[in-house]
Structures are given as C-alpha cells and as structure tokens.
Design a protein around this motif. Structure first.
Motif: not given
Length: 487
Positions: A253-256, A301-309, A312-315, A358-362
C-alpha cells in the motif's frame, strides 16, 4: 558503479548503469574491466548489458548488440572472455531447461572496444542457474577493507523520502531504515528505526510530533510469479524515534494524506485477481473511517503524491482498464464521498496516455493550484520532451503553465516564489511559481561525482534537503545560480 584507489579508497571514477550490476572481472593485462548488468523485467525478458570500463580514462562501452542480462564474467586469458547470460525471454526456459546460458568470446581487440560490437549468435550452451550473489558477504568485505585503512563504512542506499521539522531537524526513509532523524549540527543520526525492507514514504502529521512511515519489502519471484508482502505503516514519535502504533494493511500500500492530517491507504497490488479496489480512510489519530471503491491500482501511473493538499487526491482510471482515461479525483471525509475534478490529460486533441507523479498544492496571487509532474507514455520509452511539470488551477484543472523535460521528475516541493524539482538525470531545476520560467538549474555533484536525487524537501527560502540513490542526505544552499553542496 564506482572505482576506488587501493591505497586510500578515494573514488577515481563513478558512473550509472542502466540495470543492476551483477558481476565484474579485471582483464589480466589491460587496464580494462568487464562488467555484467541486468535483471528480469518482471513480465517477459531478461535485459542487461556487458560494459567494458577503461580504468585509465574512466570511459565505458556497451558491447552487446542486443540487451541481455549478464550474470557472470571471467577472463580465461587476454583474448577470451567467458560469460553466463540469462535466456532472452520466458519462452526459452522450457527449451533450455534453465535460465542461464554460457558462452565464450575470443577477440584480440578488447582494448579497442566499440558499441554493439558483439552480435548474436554467441554459441550459448545451457548451464544450471547459479546461486544469487551474497550481498551480506560483499558488504562485509568492503567494511573490512575500510577498517584496514582506518575508514568507517556504512552501507546506505536509496533515500526515498525526506522531510523537515520546525526545529531544523531532517527525517529520512531509505533502504533498511524505516525512519531516521538528523540534526544539522550532528555527524550521526539522533535516532534510527531499522527495517527489513525499505522506508519509502514519510508523512509528518499536523502536530509535527509524529509521522507515518511506510516500509515495503522487495518483491520475490517464486513459482514463476512475483510475490509481494504487505506494507507496514509505522506511527513514529519524532522526538525519540519510538514506535507509537503499527498499521498493517493486508496488501502492499501507499499512504495519501491531506494537510489537516486525514490520510488513506491505497492498495498497490496489481498483479492478481485479488487486487484491492478500495481505499481505507483514516483520521489523524489512525482510527479507520469509511472505505471507498476507487478501482484497481495501476503499476506505472496511478500514484499522485501531492504535498500540502487540502483534499485526499487520487488518480482513477476506467473500470475495465484502470490505466486508461485518468481523472484526478478527491475523496471527502469521513463518509468517503468522491468527486471527479479534472482529467489528467489536458490536451484532448493529443489523446495522450499520461503517467502521474509528485506535486504540491499552493495558493498564491494567482489563486489555488496544483503543480505536479508526470510524463506522456510512449511504447518506445520516454521520448525527449515527454516529461513535464505543469501548474493547474484547483479544483478545475485549467493549465496555467507547462515546463517540459527529457527525464522523469523524482521529487517536487514549492513555495510562493519557486517550484523545486529534481530529475533522474541528476538535475535540480528551480521554476518561478507564477509563470514556470526557469530561474536556475544545476547538476547535482558530490566531490565531483554526479548523484541521482530521489527525494526533496524545502528547508527554508535558501536551503533544500535532497535524498539520493546512493544513500546520502544532501543539504543544498541556494544562491542566484545554485551550486548545491552536500553536507
């Protein structure tokens, strides 16, 4: 691969191999080393290279015309190289009764090696599969050599995640280490939590006193199929390194996570019929809430790791083909309602098959946005210009700027001024948050040798921490033209 001087063990040359290195043999008379690399791709073929390294110049040449895993190399005499190659693909195992084939190649021009100069056939004969390399023995030999020269050596590999704490400490997860903590002033970690697998994710909870650390053991190939153990999610006290709680999902598993501490477990098993299609929502204290059906995970191509989101964001892909028609979706808590936000592909005319990243929210003067990485899939591999960093309005997904690249992004962080991105080429790029213009770019080197960054976190406006493939945690100072230096 690296070559060290025998006296003081100083590194004299260093280079990256495309596949894992399996074997090495030094030529009996020439300043030349034969290096065999390769591995099974997990689904059909055994790929790799035979590299010839010139020890005088540090140059390498890949001499096989077609990719093949090279398992053993040995010089019989100055002209003859004995090899053990893997079979080309799965269907050959039944024909040969083994996955290993031996051959010998005789030439008098090894000192004039040219790319792809060795062409099939090699006159291969089946041989029994040999035992796997004893990595513990290899590590012990290196450690002994270092001790004899008064040096201290610790095996470290692949820092998959780094993060920072308000008091300046840095935490990292890597191969063999669930989580470790460093003070900027210390030469040894303040504490370390070992693991049998690899620490691969870190999520610091909003209280900044605890963190979720995900560990995973490597897949095993047994009975002609891959087997992967379930992940372990440890809740770690960041002051002492004590384990506060262990979460044990039934699958890898991964943590989102989202900014307020809510998090979710998404199963990453994708090879069998029993692959999980649900995510499990968890409150900041780890208590389970709802489960939500999101469809099967897709390997690439399913992982979508967004900092500071803020969500809870997924593909999410199509029900029948999870790898197709990806949408960015948000899952609310605690009831688990789901909202489709926007397609991952923003150019309908292109109709590209996009991989997430990977990414980040701003939220700056231009409004709330996601800045995320990804790539456009092509059956020929990653083509030049098919990797990207994109800023998109949130939650509608309109593209505000695009930065294209030739190599896959490995990590990203952002603030109101800059987006900081590392690539598997070894490059760090700073982009202006408002328009995506390149502010600075720098190839990461330590003691003159290029390193490959895997993870990154912004420490302050002028400092970054970067985790590398060779197990380092670099503290990089940024100037007008950044020249990162590893601490």
């Amino acid at each position: 691969m690296a070559v060290y001087r025998s006296g003081d063990l100083a590194c004299v040359t260093h280079f990256m191999t495309r596949w894992p290195a399996n074997t090495i043999a030094f030529h009996p008379t020439l300043p030349l080393a034969a290096i065999g690399t390769g591995a099974y791709d997990g689904g059909w073929t055994y790929e790799g290279e035979l590299l010839l390294l010139n020890l005088s110049t540090g140059t390498t040449v890949s001499v096989l015309a077609c990719p093949r895993e090279v398992r053993q190399v040995a010089w019989r005499d100055p002209q003859t190289l004995d090899l053990v190659l893997a079979i080309p693909c799965d269907e050959d195992e039944q024909r040969f009764g083994t996955t290993s084939l031996a051959c010998s190649i005789q030439r008098d021009d090894w000192d004039r090696a040219a790319t792809a100069m060795l062409r099939m056939p090699f006159g291969e004969t089946p041989v029994p599969d040999g035992p796997q390399a004893d990595l513990a023995l290899a590590a012990a030999i290196v450690e002994r050599l270092c001790l004899e020269r008064g040096l201290r050596w610790v095996a470290r590999r692949a820092v998959w995640a780094v993060d920072s704490l308000p008091d300046g400490r840095i935490i990292a997860a890597l191969e063999g280490v669930c989580l470790e903590c460093w003070s900027p002033a210390s030469e040894e970690p303040l504490w370390r939590v070992p693991t049998d697998g690899a620490g691969c994710q870190v999520n610091v909870l909003p209280d900044r006193r605890t963190a979720l650390a995900v560990t995973q053991t490597a897949p095993r190939f047994e009975d002609r199929r891959w087997t992967t153990d379930p992940s372990i999610v440890a809740q770690v006290d960041l002051e002492s390194g004590a384990l506060e709680m262990i979460h044990e999902p039934a699958w890898p598993a991964i943590v989102v996570s989202r900014a307020d501490g809510w998090w979710a477990l998404r199963g990453t098993e994708h090879t069998g019929q029993g692959a999980p299609e649900e995510i499990t929502l968890r409150s900041p204290d780890g208590a389970p809430a709802a489960t939500v059906s999101l469809g099967r995970y897709d390997l690439f191509n399913h992982f979508f790791g967004i900092r500071y989101a803020p969500d809870l964001l997924f593909l999410q892909g199509r029900t029948d083909k999870p790898s197709r028609d990806k949408w960015v979706v948000a899952v609310d808590v605690p009831e688990g309602s789901m909202q489709r936000l926007f397609p991952l592909e923003w150019d309908e005319a292109r109709g590209g098959h996009l991989f997430g990243g990977c990414g980040a929210y701003l939220d700056d003067g231009a409004g709330p946005a996601l800045v995320h990485t990804g790539s456009i899939h092509n059956r020929a591999g990653l083509l030049p210009g098919n990797a990207f960093v994109v800023r998109r309005a949130y939650p509608t997904g309109e593209v505000q700027w695009i930065f294209t690249a030739d190599h896959q992004a490995t990590a990203l962080d952002a603030d109101s001024d800059f987006v900081y991105v590392t690539f598997n080429s070894g490059e760090l790029v700073l982009l202006r948050t408002e328009d995506g213009a390149v502010h600075a770019r720098q190839e990461l080197r330590v003691n003159g040798h290029r390193v490959v960054p895997l993870s990154l976190v912004r420490l302050s406006p002028d400092r970054l921490a970067i985790g590398t493939l060779d197990g380092r945690v670099l503290v990089c100072s940024l100037t007008a033209s950044p020249d990162p230096a590893g601490d």
